[in-house]
Design an enzyme around this catalytic site. Structure first.
Site, short mmCIF file in Angstrom:
data_model
loop_
_atom_site.label_atom_id
_atom_site.label_comp_id
_atom_site.label_asym_id
_atom_site.label_seq_id
_atom_site.Cartn_x
_atom_site.Cartn_y
_atom_site.Cartn_z
N HIS A 245 0.80 -1.23 0.00
CA HIS A 245 0.00 0.00 0.00
C HIS A 245 0.83 1.28 0.00
O HIS A 245 0.28 2.36 -0.08
CB HIS A 245 -0.91 0.03 1.23
CG HIS A 245 -0.17 0.27 2.51
ND1 HIS A 245 0.52 -0.72 3.15
CD2 HIS A 245 0.03 1.40 3.23
CE1 HIS A 245 1.10 -0.22 4.22
NE2 HIS A 245 0.82 1.06 4.30
C1 UD1 Z 1 -1.85 4.91 6.50
C2 UD1 Z 1 -0.53 5.29 7.18
C3 UD1 Z 1 0.50 4.20 6.93
C4 UD1 Z 1 -0.03 2.84 7.35
C5 UD1 Z 1 -1.33 2.58 6.62
C6 UD1 Z 1 -1.95 1.23 7.00
C7 UD1 Z 1 -0.06 7.69 7.24
C8 UD1 Z 1 0.78 8.76 6.67
N1 UD1 Z 1 0.02 6.52 6.61
O1 UD1 Z 1 -1.65 4.90 5.10
O2 UD1 Z 1 1.65 4.49 7.69
O3 UD1 Z 1 0.93 1.85 7.03
O4 UD1 Z 1 -2.25 3.62 6.98
O5 UD1 Z 1 -3.15 1.04 6.36
O6 UD1 Z 1 -0.73 7.91 8.22
N2 UD1 Z 1 -9.21 4.57 2.81
C9 UD1 Z 1 -10.42 3.92 2.76
N3 UD1 Z 1 -10.94 3.44 3.93
C10 UD1 Z 1 -10.33 3.62 5.12
C11 UD1 Z 1 -9.10 4.29 5.16
C12 UD1 Z 1 -8.55 4.75 3.99
O7 UD1 Z 1 -11.00 3.74 1.71
O8 UD1 Z 1 -10.87 3.17 6.15
C13 UD1 Z 1 -8.63 5.11 1.58
C14 UD1 Z 1 -8.61 6.62 1.66
O9 UD1 Z 1 -9.76 7.16 1.10
C15 UD1 Z 1 -7.38 7.00 0.92
C16 UD1 Z 1 -6.49 5.79 1.01
O10 UD1 Z 1 -7.28 4.71 1.48
O11 UD1 Z 1 -7.66 7.26 -0.42
C17 UD1 Z 1 -5.30 6.04 1.91
O12 UD1 Z 1 -5.69 6.25 3.28
P1 UD1 Z 1 -4.75 7.09 4.30
O13 UD1 Z 1 -5.25 6.96 5.66
O14 UD1 Z 1 -4.54 8.46 3.75
O15 UD1 Z 1 -3.33 6.42 4.21
P2 UD1 Z 1 -2.88 4.90 4.10
O16 UD1 Z 1 -2.31 4.69 2.74
O17 UD1 Z 1 -3.94 3.96 4.58
#
Ligand code: UD1
Length: 406
Positions: A245
């Site tokens: 991811h």
């Molecule tokens: C975050 C953490 C990363 C961790 C990862 C585990 C930061 C900077 N990064 O990255 O260190 O390893 O979590 O998962 O904090 N999304 C959903 N549903 C959710 C959560 C997220 O659909 O419940 C989507 C969001 O809309 C977004 C993408 O996933 O487009 C990324 O989510 P985000 O929380 O920004 O960062 P992660 O890549 O999950």
């Protein structure tokens, strides 16, 4: 003493569960009537404490991860009490997530005035709440302090540096992390080597994971629409497990395509490739027009994001793990599962083969991944247990908080 702990995203949940249990154990040991709190799941992080408990605890969820499969499933599976306060921040750019979390958390701190804010890991919630706590003059403790990838393009490295610079109590998982903090000039009295709290969760949940059937995990979590023919059940040591991811692997279309081609043409052609997919990665595959290609590949088993026990069970049985996750590297180390870390660096060097662990760094260069993959296929399962990864880290953390004289 009033402790407010903060979680935001999936990797935080397995780090906070043992800490909350250790607080309860500490309070139980102090109860005058010595009646332990009943073992049922308490309704929230704080409500189950009596006014005479020495440690009052408030759990805050920033809401960075909000999907049931990314959040609620972990609270339930790990018996984490419902958060007392949910900031409901959700998705957004980094500045949006950090800024909105700070604004909302400042109000919470002003209302509750805790003695300590305890943050875990390195996600945006960790950094945002650390800054806010210090600006409100609240003492700050960081669980998993001192990890350094020295890669400033990683948002997590920025979060780690800021959080550690501000923390009054730096709770480190290994001696290399303590050394990093000393080299940066942190006060020796602030650094406490306590071990890895993720391993508390692993040891606490291992037996439950072992009882799960792999076939059931696959059946219940498979993503609809896959062309995969009715498959024979996955056998022990005869499948690859994959998670990915990180922005460095999934955001650039060229990198994502190259890794995907290797996975589909070389790994999945040889043995089943089980791939629980992160929402960010699914979105990127769809954006790049690659999603159908993965769905149509007969050797790939695409799954929804898995629960804690389900992923642990698959890790115990996998021939090899390919991942860019930090937590999985650590779990592979303790389980001994050969692990290809799809990154050029790691903030967790203690998990690498040269330190006695189970991982090799392979970045996202396909030639390097291929060579290491061949090597790993013949590697023995070699469980390793770095110092103090013994399942009792949370206890040591509570002791360090109670004993702190700042
Ligand atoms: C975050 C953490 C990363 C961790 C990862 C585990 C930061 C900077 N990064 O990255 O260190 O390893 O979590 O998962 O904090 N999304 C959903 N549903 C959710 C959560 C997220 O659909 O419940 C989507 C969001 O809309 C977004 C993408 O996933 O487009 C990324 O989510 P985000 O929380 O920004 O960062 P992660 O890549 O999950």
């Amino acid at each position: 003493m009033k402790i407010m702990s903060v979680v935001g995203a999936r990797p935080n949940f397995m780090k906070i569960a043992p800490f909350i249990r250790a607080i309860e154990d500490y309070n139980n040991a102090f109860r005058e009537d010595s009646q332990p709190v009943p073992p049922s799941r308490p309704p929230s992080g704080s409500l189950h404490h009596s006014a005479t408990s020495p440690l009052q605890h408030i759990l805050v969820h920033t809401g960075q991860h909000y999907d049931d499969k990314m959040s609620l499933a972990f609270f339930e599976a790990l018996d984490i009490p419902q958060a007392d306060i949910n900031l409901e921040i959700g998705s957004g750019s980094h500045a949006e997530q950090v800024g909105q979390t700070m604004i909302a958390f400042e109000k919470v701190l002003r209302e509750h005035r805790p003695d300590w804010v305890v943050v875990v890991g390195d996600v945006n919630a960790t950094c945002a709440c650390s800054i806010t706590a210090k600006k409100e003059h609240v003492k700050l403790a960081h669980i998993e302090a001192g990890l350094r990838s020295r890669d400033m393009t990683m948002p997590e490295e920025v979060n780690r540096l800021v959080t550690d610079r501000l923390s009054d109590l730096l709770l480190t998982p290994d001696q290399l992390s303590s050394a990093n903090l000393r080299a940066e000039g942190a006060a020796a009295t602030a650094i406490h080597f306590v071990g890895n709290i993720m391993i508390d969760t692993l040891e606490h949940q291992r037996a439950k994971a072992e009882r799960l059937e792999i076939a059931t995990i696959v059946q219940e979590n498979a993503i609809a629409g896959q062309k995969r023919p009715e498959a024979s059940p996955l056998r022990q040591d005869a499948f690859a497990l994959m998670t990915m991811h990180r922005p460095s692997n999934v955001d650039d279309a060229g990198t994502l395509t190259a890794i995907l081609d290797f996975l589909l043409e070389e790994v999945a052609a040889e043995m089943p490739l089980v791939w629980p997919i992160h929402p960010r990665t699914q979105q990127r595959l769809q954006d790049c027009g690659l999603w159908e290609k993965v769905l149509d590949c007969p050797g790939v088993l695409l799954l929804h994001p898995l629960g804690y026990h389900e992923l642990l069970r698959l890790n115990m049985a996998a021939r090899v793990v390919l991942t860019d996750s930090g937590g999985l590297q650590e779990e592979c180390c303790v389980l001994g599962t050969p692990c290809l870390t799809l990154r050029w660096n790691t903030e967790r060097p203690v998990t690498l083969q040269e330190h006695g662990g189970a991982s090799i760094l392979v970045g996202n260069d396909v030639h390097k991944i291929r060579d290491a993959y061949r090597e790993m296929l013949v590697a023995e399962r070699a469980p390793a247990r770095p110092e103090l990864w013994d399942g009792r880290t949370a206890q040591r953390i509570v002791q360090a908080l109670v004993a702190f004289e700042g």
